[in-house]
Scaffold this active site. Structure first.
Site, PDB file in Angstrom:
ATOM      1  CD  GLU A 747      32.516  39.407  37.397  1.00 44.97           C
ATOM      2  OE1 GLU A 747      32.973  40.478  37.827  1.00 44.97           O
ATOM      3  OE2 GLU A 747      32.709  38.309  37.949  1.00 44.97           O
ATOM      4  CB  CYS A 781      32.526  44.772  37.584  1.00 51.11           C
ATOM      5  SG  CYS A 781      33.991  44.236  36.693  1.00 51.11           S
TER       6      CYS A 781
END
Length: 987
Positions: A747, A781
């Site tokens: 990720e 993120c």
């Protein structure tokens, strides 16, 4: 004798049933509901015999109930249409809403009589997100014009006048038609987002008070004059509990200037009620102002406060207000309302994982509370002038009954402009009853969005206003007694939000002093312990220990492994204050972010425990006679988990829990900056029964310890969260090894965008942008990096974001008031500064650079306007926002975003439902959020993870995540080899 000490409000989160029982007890022997219903019956009958005109709110709700497609379409048009500046978007919005409704079937009613032909043609003429022909476009514009006329008509029902002068004229005409009618003017809808907003609203209040004062009489009691209602959130952009020190210093003088103006004019000034988390702050502001009133204008009896009976603390709040009045020798006004933020309060309590709701979850519980509060206000009329805002005939009759039992009771009734006129026409036929109209004032395009949302929350089919016009609702049902405590299915409490299978993590409301106290105590008592560095030479031995521990851990029954993870979750929940304090100290999290991260870690443990039990059961597959086929999932072995510093507890725990739940053992390498938090998580898992060799912590640099783990020939898989370049390096290292093909779950980051069209509400956009771009210092993120705003509203939206960003507090994360803490380390700070230098040279700065010294590593919110989406080529991992204007088809914007190659998060701000869905489907994005911020994905609710340059999938916190940690094995047995299929032969 000294006055009693100030009474404090009780905790806002208490069992609802107990509170309702107390309210019922307070009403015993004080109210005969049957008599009240009997008194209200003639009023209801008269209204039904002589219904209100077709433009009244009751008529509109009867013809287009909010629960119907037509009613919802009309309300949503009213919320957005007037603020849309461009014709193309107005056409698309009208098409989107009217195409889902059937106004032709209501040809005998209000709106249909207004624009029957145009609305009936809407579905045939309006383009549905497609290019219309010339005839279609002409027809579409006609229908939009008709819809605009309909919305403007609706606006007249909500808004008394578009400025104070017009409102005063309308009020004068109304008072002539109904002598004795009084007014309280409300100038605003949304709260301030910027300091400039607050000053503009302050000027509007001053102008309104001056205009009202010109018509007020000095020789009558203040309650006989008109007055004004103000919102404290309109006068300060950070009207929040955690900003209390600043609010009290800046806001109190502003409001006091209005109080003095109102006192000199002999008119009332009422502070409107707002959300639960602002209640204590509102009360503190109110008392400081009351003290000034007592000192400077002791004869003024027009200072007041609105109270919401749907709050579970409403009755205690009345006691507090009465004590304030007695302490300062004042008579105060109190307006009792039901409450207008119910949906928002419920959602907030669920999102924060609070133990109970701060508002009643059943309508009749709120009705009980209202009556109990009415009794309390009447009992305190020596220091309180009660004002009862209600449109319910039964409630009005009950108030009149309770008031008649007291000698010389002084009070007034109130209604909202455009509602309840029929009932009050009948009620006011009785002598001696006063009524005040709460009258919103302002431009329709500014006020309708706010007022419609309030109506959508409070105009449900169960409301009295809706049922009054529905003659199928019998009188007994309409005037049914609320004085009952029934066993009714209700909303699950926030801890039970996900059902009996998985408990929601418990959180804290940082607006409550008692909930903040354990965090402060933990902060004082929690050091950041040192964590020993692993050595590269030890990696092989630790991998071998993990492999040796694998058979025993994998051999545990899945429910047993799951139970140990749940035990770890419980331990982590209990340790929330200590873990949150450690996050503040080591990872420089703000308190809100720290609490949320602990909760996310708890959720990961419980969710993956449940998921492992669900998926790791043999699955029988169909096949031919005499053969059994079974699919099983099996663990792979020893996994390497490499977690980031930006979520050092939640992501670390999520990775580890997923691997352990599926029977794998774990070698966990935390980020170099945050090893102590990881060590605490490991200790909790070990204490819950995870063997020490099954979960090992290896703290050290990624270039050495991380690289050695990834390169080890016997690891079974790698799960990584971090930058895209590092993920690619890991992938290359795995591919170049001899031996098995090792899976990688990665990720990574993204150039996350938000598309805003011209139907979006600017205040909502500003809130979402500031949260998404600057919260956590932009070190998420999922943080917003690129705002794409329609040129028709770009100037206003950018100005609001600029002002809201300037109000963000950059500083020490230990302080409650801090919004933006430091970035993680010096390297991150220097990288951001290099990017800012480039942007200052190449783009238009929208925010000042700030003057924080480098040693603090503080980067205040930054924003730059750029000319083209293509100029954003890389992610800046900090509080830095790019802004670009767009025009034309928003699908083209999505195509440009897809071309960037990232695919993590996307926000869409639009009131055009079909457009939002079409854009979401077109985007190659892992997580799409419509009309909200784009951060804070919840485990099991919004599975998180991207595609393209933003990750490999599967999504963390989702139902497919654990599958990647498993090998799939099929077992086929030929049963005929042992003598045939007995079941078939005996069939």
């Amino acid at each position: 004798m000294s006055p009693p000490p100030p009474q404090r409000l009780p905790a806002p989160y208490r069992p609802e049933a107990e509170i309702v029982r107390h309210r019922l007890q307070s009403l015993e022997h004080t109210l005969d509901w049957d008599a009240a219903a009997h008194a209200a019956t003639p009023w209801v009958a008269a209204v039904r015999r002589h219904p209100p005109p077709f433009w009244a709110m009751e008529s509109l709700l009867k013809e287009y109930p909010i629960s119907s497609a037509e009613g919802l379409a009309l309300m949503r048009l009213a919320e957005a249409l007037l603020r849309v500046p461009d014709a193309e978007t107005a056409i698309a919005l009208t098409a989107d809403q009217l195409a889902r409704a059937d106004f032709e079937g209501s040809a005998d009613g209000a709106l249909a009589r207004l624009s029957q032909a145009a609305l009936a043609m809407s579905k045939r003429l309006l383009p549905h997100e497609a290019e219309p022909g010339l005839l279609g476009k002409l027809g579409a514009r006609t229908v939009v014009a008709a819809a605009l006329r309909a919305v403007q008509l609706l606006g007249r029902q909500f808004v008394l006048g578009q400025d104070i002068a017009a409102a005063l004229r309308e009020a004068q005409d109304a008072a002539r038609a109904q002598p004795g009618l009084r007014f309280s003017y409300d100038m605003l809808g949304e709260g301030a987002r910027t300091g400039q907003d607050a000053q503009r609203y302050l000027a509007a209040y001053r102008e309104a008070i001056e205009a009202i004062a010109a018509k007020a009489r000095a020789d009558v009691p203040v309650e006989r004059n008109d007055g004004i209602s103000i919102k404290l959130s309109a006068l300060h952009p950070r009207y929040e509990a955690l900003q209390a020190e600043r609010v009290l210093a800046e806001l109190v003088p502003r409001v006091w200037s209005l109080c003095e103006q109102a006192a000199r004019a002999n008119i009332h000034l009422t502070i409107d009620a707002e959300e639960v988390d602002r209640l204590e702050l509102s009360l503190e502001v109110f008392e400081q102002l009351a003290a000034r009133v007592a000192q400077h204008h002791p004869q003024w009896q027009g200072f007041g406060l609105a109270l919401q009976s749907y709050q579970t603390r409403a009755l205690e709040l009345i006691d507090c207000v009465a004590q304030i009045a007695r302490r300062h020798g004042l008579r105060l006004m109190c307006r009792l309302v039901k409450g207008a933020y119910w949906d928002a309060e419920i959602k907030r309590a669920q999102e924060l994982g609070l133990p109970h709701y701060p508002v009643f979850t059943h309508k009749h519980h709120t009705d009980i509370s209202y009556l109990a509060c009415a009794r309390a206000l009447l009992a305190a009329q020596d220091v309180i002038y009660p004002q009862f805002a209600t449109h319910n005939a039964g409630t009005i009759a009950a108030i009149l009954q309770m008031a008649s039992a007291q000698r010389n009771a002084q009070f007034e009734l109130q209604r909202l402009h455009g509602m309840g006129e029929g009932i009050y026409r009948e009620v006011l036929k009785q002598e001696g009853i006063a009524c005040r109209v709460y009258a919103p004032v302002g431009r329709h395009r500014d006020l309708l969005a706010y007022l419609v949302r309030r109506l959508l929350e409070n105009g449900a089919n169960s409301s009295f206003v809706h049922q009054l016009a529905d003659e199928s609702v019998g009188m007994d049902q309409l005037l049914r007694s609320p004085l009952r405590l029934e066993a009714m299915p209700g909303l699950p409490l926030p801890p039970a939000l996900y059902g009996a299978q998985r408990q929601n993590s418990l959180g804290l409301d940082l607006a409550v002093d008692a909930m903040r106290a354990p965090l402060l105590q933990a902060h004082a008592a929690t050091p950041v312990p040192p964590v020993a560095l692993a050595e590269t030479a030890q990696v092989d031995a630790q991998v071998r220990r993990a492999l040796a521990a694998h058979p025993a851990w994998d051999g545990l029954p899945v429910p047993e492994r799951a139970q140990r993870l749940r035990s770890a979750a419980d331990r982590m929940q209990d340790a929330l204050p200590r873990l949150a304090a450690l996050l503040v100290k080591e990872a420089f999290k703000t308190w809100g972010d720290a609490v949320a991260e602990v909760r996310e870690a708890v959720d990961f443990l419980r969710y993956y425990a449940d998921e492992a039990v669900r998926i790791m059961q043999p699955v029988e597959l169909p096949g031919p006679t005499g053969e059994s086929n079974e699919l099983r999932l099996a663990s792979r072995g020893a996994w390497v988990c490499i977690s980031p510093w930006n979520f050092p507890l939640a992501i670390f725990t999520g990775q580890v829990a997923a691997a352990l739940a599926t029977g794998n053992t774990v070698l966990a390498k935390p980020a170099e900056q945050t090893p102590a938090i990881a060590a605490e998580a490991v200790a909790l898992l070990h204490a819950a029964g995870v063997p020490a060799d099954a979960l090992q912590l290896l703290h050290g640099p990624g270039e050495t310890i991380g690289a050695a783990l990834v390169a080890h020939p016997r690891i079974a898989g790698v799960v990584f969260t971090g930058s895209t370049p590092v993920a690619k390096a890991i992938n290359l290292s795995l591919a170049q090894k001899d031996g098995p093909i090792v899976p990688l779950i990665a990720e990574t980051g993204g150039i996350n965008a938000m598309i805003v069209d011209s139907t979006a509400l600017p205040e909502q956009v500003a809130d979402c942008v500031v949260q998404s771009a600057f919260r956590s210092a932009g070190q998420r993120c999922s943080a917003l990096r690129l705002l794409c705003v329609h040129e028709g509203i770009a100037d206003a939206v950018i100005e609001m974001i600029q002002g809201a960003a300037r109000e963000q507090v950059t500083g020490d994360p230990h302080e409650w008031r801090t919004d933006v803490g430091p970035v993680i380390d010096g390297e991150a700070y220097e990288n951001i500064q290099r990017q800012l230098t480039r942007l200052h040279a190449q783009a238009r700065p929208l925010l000042p650079p700030g003057d924080q010294p480098p040693a603090t590593r503080l980067v205040p919110p930054q924003a730059f306007e750029i000319a083209d989406i293509g100029e954003v080529r890389q992610e800046i991992f900090g509080p830095v926002l790019h802004v670009v204007r767009w025009r034309g088809d928003p699908k083209g914007v999505v195509d440009q975003l897809n071309a960037l190659g990232y695919g993590l998060t996307l926000g869409i701000q639009s009131r055009i439902d079909t457009r939002a869905l079409a854009l979401a489907a077109r985007a190659h994005i892992g997580n799409v959020y419509v009309n909200r911020n784009i951060i804070g994905a919840v485990v099991g609710v919004q599975p998180f993870g991207g595609e393209g340059l933003s990750g490999t999938g599967p999504k963390a916190g989702g139902p497919n995540y654990l599958l990647r940690f498993c090998a799939e094995r099929t077992l086929t047995i030929n049963t005929t080899a042992a003598g045939g299929n007995v079941a078939l032969m005996t069939a």
